[in-house]
Design a protein around this motif. Structure first.
Motif, PDB file in Angstrom:
ATOM      1  N   GLN A  17       0.854  -1.184   0.000  1.00 43.79           N
ATOM      2  CA  GLN A  17       0.000   0.000   0.000  1.00 43.79           C
ATOM      3  C   GLN A  17       0.884   1.226   0.000  1.00 43.79           C
ATOM      4  OE1 GLN A  17      -2.417  -0.532   3.504  1.00 43.79           O
ATOM      5  NE2 GLN A  17      -4.257  -0.556   2.264  1.00 43.79           N
ATOM      6  N   LEU A  18       0.501   2.228  -0.757  1.00 47.40           N
ATOM      7  CA  LEU A  18       1.229   3.485  -0.707  1.00 47.40           C
ATOM      8  C   LEU A  18       0.516   4.395   0.289  1.00 47.40           C
ATOM      9  CD1 LEU A  18       2.144   4.280  -4.370  1.00 47.40           C
ATOM     10  CD2 LEU A  18       3.659   3.677  -2.503  1.00 47.40           C
ATOM     11  N   VAL A  19       1.261   4.868   1.256  1.00 46.40           N
ATOM     12  CA  VAL A  19       0.685   5.744   2.265  1.00 46.40           C
ATOM     13  C   VAL A  19       1.470   7.042   2.260  1.00 46.40           C
ATOM     14  CG1 VAL A  19       0.188   6.000   4.690  1.00 46.40           C
ATOM     15  CG2 VAL A  19       0.026   3.768   3.641  1.00 46.40           C
ATOM     16  N   PRO A  20       0.804   8.171   2.112  1.00 45.71           N
ATOM     17  CA  PRO A  20       1.540   9.428   2.117  1.00 45.71           C
ATOM     18  C   PRO A  20       2.212   9.655   3.462  1.00 45.71           C
ATOM     19  CG  PRO A  20      -0.826   9.793   2.020  1.00 45.71           C
ATOM     20  CD  PRO A  20      -0.612   8.343   1.840  1.00 45.71           C
ATOM     21  N   GLY A  64       3.342  11.117   6.801  1.00 45.85           N
ATOM     22  CA  GLY A  64       2.679  12.053   7.712  1.00 45.85           C
ATOM     23  C   GLY A  64       1.172  12.124   7.528  1.00 45.85           C
ATOM     24  N   ALA A  65       0.609  11.080   6.941  1.00 41.77           N
ATOM     25  CA  ALA A  65      -0.840  11.080   6.712  1.00 41.77           C
ATOM     26  C   ALA A  65      -1.586  10.903   8.011  1.00 41.77           C
ATOM     27  CB  ALA A  65      -1.225   9.992   5.736  1.00 41.77           C
ATOM     28  N   GLY A  66      -1.054  10.060   8.882  1.00 43.08           N
ATOM     29  CA  GLY A  66      -1.752   9.768  10.127  1.00 43.08           C
ATOM     30  C   GLY A  66      -1.006  10.332  11.318  1.00 43.08           C
ATOM     31  N   GLN A  67      -1.739  10.895  12.239  1.00 42.54           N
ATOM     32  CA  GLN A  67      -1.152  11.360  13.489  1.00 42.54           C
ATOM     33  C   GLN A  67      -1.566  10.354  14.547  1.00 42.54           C
ATOM     34  OE1 GLN A  67       0.306  14.619  14.328  1.00 42.54           O
ATOM     35  NE2 GLN A  67       0.668  14.822  12.135  1.00 42.54           N
ATOM     36  N   GLY A  68      -0.658   9.499  14.939  1.00 36.84           N
ATOM     37  CA  GLY A  68      -1.046   8.432  15.855  1.00 36.84           C
ATOM     38  C   GLY A  68      -2.065   7.550  15.169  1.00 36.84           C
ATOM     39  N   GLY A 126      -6.475   9.554  11.204  1.00 34.94           N
ATOM     40  CA  GLY A 126      -6.164   9.674   9.783  1.00 34.94           C
ATOM     41  C   GLY A 126      -5.841   8.342   9.146  1.00 34.94           C
ATOM     42  N   ARG A 127      -5.721   8.377   7.826  1.00 33.56           N
ATOM     43  CA  ARG A 127      -5.473   7.140   7.090  1.00 33.56           C
ATOM     44  C   ARG A 127      -3.976   6.894   7.047  1.00 33.56           C
ATOM     45  NH1 ARG A 127      -7.991   4.149   2.975  1.00 33.56           N
ATOM     46  NH2 ARG A 127      -9.672   5.636   2.634  1.00 33.56           N
ATOM     47  N   GLY A 128      -3.568   5.812   7.665  1.00 34.87           N
ATOM     48  CA  GLY A 128      -2.158   5.462   7.655  1.00 34.87           C
ATOM     49  C   GLY A 128      -1.991   4.036   7.199  1.00 34.87           C
ATOM     50  N   ASP A 146     -12.353   7.542  10.993  1.00 34.90           N
ATOM     51  CA  ASP A 146     -11.094   8.111  10.534  1.00 34.90           C
ATOM     52  C   ASP A 146      -9.953   7.710  11.465  1.00 34.90           C
ATOM     53  OD1 ASP A 146      -9.493   9.534   8.807  1.00 34.90           O
ATOM     54  OD2 ASP A 146      -9.594  11.353  10.021  1.00 34.90           O
ATOM     55  N   LEU A 147      -9.874   6.432  11.743  1.00 37.81           N
ATOM     56  CA  LEU A 147      -8.835   5.913  12.630  1.00 37.81           C
ATOM     57  C   LEU A 147      -8.145   4.742  11.938  1.00 37.81           C
ATOM     58  CD1 LEU A 147     -10.807   5.817  15.975  1.00 37.81           C
ATOM     59  CD2 LEU A 147      -8.983   7.395  15.422  1.00 37.81           C
ATOM     60  N   THR A 148      -6.865   4.594  12.228  1.00 41.41           N
ATOM     61  CA  THR A 148      -6.123   3.463  11.665  1.00 41.41           C
ATOM     62  C   THR A 148      -5.588   2.609  12.805  1.00 41.41           C
ATOM     63  OG1 THR A 148      -5.443   4.862   9.864  1.00 41.41           O
ATOM     64  CG2 THR A 148      -4.256   2.816  10.135  1.00 41.41           C
ATOM     65  N   TYR A 149      -5.742   1.286  12.659  1.00 44.19           N
ATOM     66  CA  TYR A 149      -5.240   0.385  13.688  1.00 44.19           C
ATOM     67  C   TYR A 149      -4.155  -0.494  13.103  1.00 44.19           C
ATOM     68  CZ  TYR A 149      -8.878   1.994  16.680  1.00 44.19           C
ATOM     69  OH  TYR A 149      -9.660   2.789  17.444  1.00 44.19           O
TER      70      TYR A 149
END
Lengths: 239, 274
Positions: free
Chosen positions: A84-87, A89-93, A96-98, A107-110
């Motif tokens: 997967q390509l993830v930009p 600094g996309a997610g803060q903790g 956002g999408r990380g 809008d959370l990533t685990y």
């Protein structure tokens, strides 16, 4: 924030800034005020709840539906070996999408499926998707209908699988024919291609561009070509 | 039975110990305490329970049993993973389905899907009163379908009647300890249950028939009268067998006078005849 009706900094209206968006300042001011009021109200409610020793819950809107069971299993293994390509600094903790399991609604990533499933079962997620933490009970009639449904499914499957010997032989014969036709087609294609290549090579031998012609040298070849043969010797290799 | 139209989607309230809202099961036990704490911990942590069993209702149980339950058992493997069977049994404890729903599980659904019946039997043994357990489970001592059972050691074959017999006689099945059932004869004496009729027929008649057959054989053998030495050994062996049989018969008749129901029950899972 340029307003074309007002003048520029130096008195003259700036004509080249028309492309900029014109903001409705009043509307945004009203929105900001509303948001702030809401936040203040919520923080007050939180504070009061804390003083009373209770836990604060966002009040229900009344449009929530009852929770329903999941129909499918979480398929984690389908992601194995994928990139997967993830930009950066996309997610803060978690926000956002990380890289990991992303929940659209919250809008959370685990980072792992266990946390993700725990999140899916949490009241926060259910509230974000407009569900209550409760399930409707099923009556005996509904249970009976569900049993009937699965039983029909199973019978259907059996009916599909149970094919007689004749039908199986017929299927096999058709399959063989299809394979043979495919083979034939491929063989013909290869032959066609080879023939085309050979003809092209022959053409190169007999057709010479004007620029490479030496006066009088190819007269004989041209004559033979016009008569229909290209040279003397065995005709074995010729088509 | 919990009243109300809805039930909570997860187990947090069910397992909450600060004055639980759930009612006691009909046999007087707290449904949250019937399974062992360690087992409940494993169930609640398991992936199957968390994802697939979330927000299930009574009809959803049928979906899960049909699609996911392929064996019975408690915990299996070196990691002591709880089986889907056990997870769904735990979910049933939370749901506390009504009697008519259980009837569908046992009868209509149980005819079609054997694991649904096994699950309902297990649940009934956990929560119902002893007389009801006997009354509801005994008909399925005639169900001879195969079941797959997974244990920590591996997979083995068992049958529905064996499983039901285990439920009626043992105190620990599928990683769950039960309160011991009172003897069936005691319940009959108390007038809570009818005396059980074995599907094999009346035990006295069966024994009489056996006696008659033995006598007929004996007479036939004496009538032949030309036993050689070489056959003597076989004869002796047969005599021994007969003796054992008779002892067995004696024991049976004696125990019958004490507790006919129990004896019969022990005999029923006899597949050699089918």
């Amino acid at each position: 924030m340029s307003d074309p009706t007002k003048g520029g900094a130096y008195g003259t209206p700036a004509g080249d800034t028309d492309f900029r968006k014109t903001w409705d300042l009043e509307e945004y001011a009203a929105r900001g005020k509303e948001r702030e009021a809401k936040e203040r109200e919520e923080s007050k409610a939180r504070y009061e709840a804390k003083l009373a020793g209770r836990k604060y819950h966002i009040p229900l809107t009344g449009n929530e539906s009852l929770a329903s069971a999941r129909r499918t299993a979480l398929d984690v293994s389908s992601q194995v070996g994928k990139t997967q390509l993830v930009p950066a600094g996309a997610g803060q903790g978690r926000r956002g999408r990380g890289a990991g399991f992303y929940c659209e609604a919250c809008d959370l990533t685990y980072k792992d499926n266990k946390q993700f499933v725990e999140h899916m079962n949490s009241p926060q997620h259910l509230a974000a998707t407009g569900q209550k933490m409760e399930v409707e009970r099923a009556s005996a009639g509904e249970v009976r209908a569900r049993v009937e449904y699965w039983w029909e499914q199973r019978l259907e499957l059996e009916r599909e699988q149970a094919v007689s010997l004749q039908e199986r032989l017929e299927l096999r014969r058709e399959e063989n024919e299809r394979e043979a036709a495919e083979k034939r087609r491929k063989r013909r294609e290869v032959e066609e291609r080879k023939r085309a290549e050979r003809e092209a090579a022959e053409k190169v031998k007999t057709e010479y561009g004007e620029d490479v012609r030496i006066e009088g040298e190819h007269d004989e070849d041209d004559m033979m070509a016009s008569l229909g043969f290209t040279g003397f010797g065995t005709s074995k290799n010729k088509t | 039975m919990k009243s109300g139209r809805t039930v909570y989607a997860n187990e947090s309230r069910f397992l909450d110990e600060r004055g639980t809202a759930s009612e006691l099961a009909p046999n007087g036990e707290n449904p949250a305490k019937i399974m062992e704490k360690a087992v409940i911990g494993r169930i609640v942590d398991s992936q199957f329970y968390q994802y697939q069993c979330f927000a299930l209702n009574e009809a959803g149980i049928v979906d899960r049993v049909v699609n996911d339950v392929h064996f019975i058992g408690g915990t299996y493997g070196a990691a002591q993973k709880p089986t889907p069977f056990l997870c769904l049994a735990f979910k049933l404890l939370q749901l506390a389905p009504a009697d008519d729903v259980l009837e569908v599980y046992l009868g209509h659904g149980g005819e079609r899907f054997k694991y649904l019946r096994a699950l309902a039997c297990f649940y009934i043994r956990m929560t119902r009163r002893p007389a009801d357990v006997y009354r509801l489970l005994e008909p399925y001592l005639a169900d001879r379908r195969k079941l797959r059972r997974k244990t920590r050691q591996g997979t083995s074959l068992t049958y529905m009647d064996e499983f039901v017999d285990d439920l009626l006689t043992k105190t620990r099945v599928c990683a769950t300890s039960f309160r011991e059932l009172p003897r069936r004869t005691d319940l009959v004496d108390l007038g809570e249950l009818e005396e059980r009729e074995s599907p094999l027929g009346d035990i006295d008649e069966l024994l009489e028939e056996e006696d008659e057959r033995d006598q007929a054989e004996e007479e036939a053998r004496q009538a032949n009268g030309d036993d050689e030495r070489s056959e003597g050994e076989i004869d002796g062996g047969r005599d021994g067998d007969g003796g054992e049989d008779r002892m067995d018969v004696d024991r049976r008749s004696r125990s019958r006078s004490r507790s006919p129901g129990r004896r019969e029950r022990g005999e029923t899972p006899d597949r050699s005849k089918s």
